[in-house]
Design a protein around this motif. Structure first.
Motif, PDB file in Angstrom:
ATOM      1  N   VAL A  76      53.927  50.086 119.368  1.00 23.22           N
ATOM      2  CA  VAL A  76      53.363  49.650 118.085  1.00 23.22           C
ATOM      3  C   VAL A  76      54.345  49.903 116.949  1.00 23.22           C
ATOM      4  CG1 VAL A  76      52.109  51.820 117.591  1.00 23.22           C
ATOM      5  CG2 VAL A  76      51.261  49.676 116.678  1.00 23.22           C
ATOM      6  N   GLY A  77      55.100  51.010 117.042  1.00 26.72           N
ATOM      7  CA  GLY A  77      56.080  51.345 116.008  1.00 26.72           C
ATOM      8  C   GLY A  77      57.354  50.538 116.239  1.00 26.72           C
ATOM      9  N   SER A 282      51.550  57.442 124.266  1.00 30.59           N
ATOM     10  CA  SER A 282      50.934  56.276 124.923  1.00 30.59           C
ATOM     11  C   SER A 282      51.196  56.264 126.433  1.00 30.59           C
ATOM     12  CB  SER A 282      51.514  54.989 124.322  1.00 30.59           C
ATOM     13  OG  SER A 282      52.901  54.859 124.643  1.00 30.59           O
TER      14      SER A 282
HETATM   15  C1  8YV Z   1      56.744  53.931 122.559  1.00 29.22           C
HETATM   16  C2  8YV Z   1      55.553  54.491 120.606  1.00 29.22           C
HETATM   17  O1  8YV Z   1      56.790  52.606 122.204  1.00 29.22           O
HETATM   18  O2  8YV Z   1      54.202  52.588 120.417  1.00 29.22           O
HETATM   19  C3  8YV Z   1      54.998  53.337 119.873  1.00 29.22           C
HETATM   20  O3  8YV Z   1      55.347  53.199 118.697  1.00 29.22           O
HETATM   21  O4  8YV Z   1      56.081  55.379 120.041  1.00 29.22           O
HETATM   22  C4  8YV Z   1      55.468  54.531 122.061  1.00 29.22           C
HETATM   23  O5  8YV Z   1      54.339  53.957 122.595  1.00 29.22           O
HETATM   24  C5  8YV Z   1      56.876  54.132 123.989  1.00 29.22           C
HETATM   25  O6  8YV Z   1      57.537  55.342 124.103  1.00 29.22           O
HETATM   26  C6  8YV Z   1      57.645  53.073 124.705  1.00 29.22           C
HETATM   27  O7  8YV Z   1      58.992  53.235 124.541  1.00 29.22           O
END
Ligand code: 8YV
Length: 321
Positions: A76-77, A282
């Protein structure tokens, strides 16, 4: 002659569900497997129309991919993706909102309790055989505490909803007050830190939020204070945090994210008042599969001409644009 399938680049190893869904539908290039990634990029760059990432995408990389149409971020980030630059070039960026909200919120609450009640430390105490000699020392408590949330977005709200059932008061700080929540708004982070005992960081990373949690904020949180970060390491001044943990300026910290992942300062790991996790917010089988499916759905939808499903705010998409 049938049209050649769109060519997609993976910057790193992607979830097996993405691999399986793309097989036969797209031509996939895996940069992580190339003996010479630079040379490979030069060779295939102009053919790439889709990019699947977790990791940095800047203007220099976009220069190498002149026909890029979509950047699908696994997460999501998307602070590592220069979405403003992508928009300028007409490239759409997608992320994976909603499907991980509950998982990350569950973990955040777990991290609050683990840090406050010192669960990993108690586990280590038992395994080291100390229990028969003396009971584990009493800990701080969630009772009669106020919890502050920095960033009341989707995940922040899910954390707040969970915490309501623990009987704690909830305050928050963000860019603006939100009309539809019963929690107390603070127009400054330092004001929030002063008002609460536990500060949960769940705001987006990036230049705009860099080192928001600094020495004065930690000072304001105070000697009974706990800092929990499930967002991005960049939001916290790590050196200031280490100093605050060492001197008792705050009581403890629970961290799932760090400034320079996967590297964690030895000073942080040496402290007994920290609970440290390797960015697992996650990271369940269930939720990573849901995130992978959303990456697939975005890319497939794009190349079938139906547009992206979850474009980020910087690259809005309208079918008539
Ligand atoms: C990472 C996260 O994307 O969704 C996000 O922003 O920080 C995590 O879910 C996950 O580590 C996949 O690289």
């Amino acid at each position: 002659m049938p049209e050649a399938p769109p060519e997609i680049l993976f910057l790193r190893t992607m979830h097996p569900l993405i691999e399986a869904a793309f097989a036969g539908r797209f031509t996939v290039h895996r940069l992580a497997e190339a003996a010479d990634p630079e040379a490979r990029l030069t060779e295939i760059g102009a053919r790439i129309r889709g990019l699947c990432v977790g990791g940095q995408v800047d203007a220099a990389l976009m220069d190498r991919l002149p026909n890029l149409e979509i950047i699908a971020n696994f997460g999501v980030g998307y602070d590592a993706v220069d979405a403003v630059e992508a928009h300028r070039r007409g490239i759409v960026v997608t992320n994976t909102p909603d499907v991980l909200t509950d998982e990350v919120a569950d973990l955040a609450v777990g991290l609050v309790l683990a840090t406050l009640r010192r669960l990993p430390q108690a586990d280590r105490y038992l395994r080291a055989g100390h229990w028969p000699k003396a009971p584990f020392p009493l800990t701080a408590s969630l009772r009669e505490r106020r919890v502050g949330i920095l960033g009341l977005g989707r995940i922040g709200r899910a954390i707040a909803r969970r915490l309501e059932s623990f009987g704690v008061e909830i305050d928050y700080h963000g860019r603006r007050p939100q009309a539809d929540v019963p929690y107390a708004y603070h127009d400054s982070l330092i004001g929030l830190a002063r008002a609460v005992h536990i500060l949960i960081v769940v705001a987006p990373g990036g230049a705009g939020t860099k080192s928001l949690v600094d020495a004065p904020v930690l000072q304001a949180l105070g000697p009974e204070g706990i800092l929990v970060n499930v967002a991005r390491g960049s939001l916290v001044d790590e050196a200031a945090l280490i100093a605050a943990l060492r001197t008792g300026t705050i009581l403890g910290a629970g961290l799932d994210v760090f400034e320079n992942e996967p590297h964690v300062p030895a000073d942080l790991a040496a402290l007994d008042n920290t609970v440290l996790l390797p960015h697992v917010g996650s990271a369940s089988e269930h939720t990573r599969a849901a995130m992978a499916q959303l990456v697939v759905d975005n890319v497939v939808s794009w190349f079938e001409g139906r547009g992206p499903l979850t474009p980020v705010a910087e690259t809005p998409w309208s079918p008539h644009a």
